[in-house]
Design a protein around this motif. Structure first.
Motif, mmCIF file in Angstrom:
data_model
loop_
_atom_site.group_PDB
_atom_site.id
_atom_site.type_symbol
_atom_site.label_atom_id
_atom_site.label_comp_id
_atom_site.label_asym_id
_atom_site.label_seq_id
_atom_site.Cartn_x
_atom_site.Cartn_y
_atom_site.Cartn_z
ATOM 1 N N ARG A 112 48.850 34.054 -7.794
ATOM 2 C CA ARG A 112 47.545 33.966 -8.448
ATOM 3 C C ARG A 112 46.873 32.666 -8.017
ATOM 4 O O ARG A 112 47.512 31.648 -7.818
ATOM 5 N N SER A 113 45.598 32.729 -7.890
ATOM 6 C CA SER A 113 44.829 31.552 -7.515
ATOM 7 C C SER A 113 44.903 30.512 -8.625
ATOM 8 O O SER A 113 44.877 30.837 -9.820
ATOM 9 N N ILE B 173 43.403 28.405 -14.111
ATOM 10 C CA ILE B 173 42.790 27.383 -14.953
ATOM 11 C C ILE B 173 41.579 27.913 -15.690
ATOM 12 O O ILE B 173 41.437 27.774 -16.894
ATOM 13 N N TYR B 174 40.659 28.571 -14.973
ATOM 14 C CA TYR B 174 39.404 28.979 -15.549
ATOM 15 C C TYR B 174 39.354 30.417 -16.007
ATOM 16 O O TYR B 174 38.332 30.885 -16.511
ATOM 17 N N GLY B 175 40.367 31.175 -15.757
ATOM 18 C CA GLY B 175 40.377 32.586 -16.158
ATOM 19 C C GLY B 175 40.008 33.497 -14.994
ATOM 20 O O GLY B 175 39.787 33.052 -13.868
#
Length: 100
Positions: free
Chosen positions: A89-90, A95-97
């Motif tokens: 996952r990126s 972090i930001y969803g």
């Protein structure tokens, strides 16, 4: 013919050990036996019956099975090695969803 230099000839029979066929011949040996004759040989009969007196077919089949198992194991390892790694996952999405 010179006397005393030629082998003695016998009127004898050849017996097939597989099918029991008997045929008369003239030979220097008496009472001959053969393993396979033209009456029971697969080439002449068209059958695939195998006369295995020494266990050669079993040894061959065992070597063939071992070889095929080794080839299958090599193919399985190669497939595992060439399988693509799962995507990570990126970090931004972590972090930001999912909307980032």
């Amino acid at each position: 013919m010179k006397k005393g230099i030629h082998p003695k000839h016998y009127y004898t029979q050849v017996v097939c050990g597989t099918c029991g066929s008997v045929w008369p011949v003239i030979s220097t040996r008496e009472n001959m036996r053969v393993d396979v004759c033209s009456n029971c040989h697969p080439f002449y009969t068209g059958e695939q019956r195998i006369v295995d007196t020494a266990g050669q077919v079993d040894r061959f089949m065992r070597r063939l099975r071992t070889s095929q198992d080794q080839q299958a194991e090599i193919a399985r390892r190669r497939a595992e090695r060439e399988k693509p790694e799962p995507k990570k996952r990126s970090l931004l999405k972590e972090i930001y969803g999912e909307d980032a």
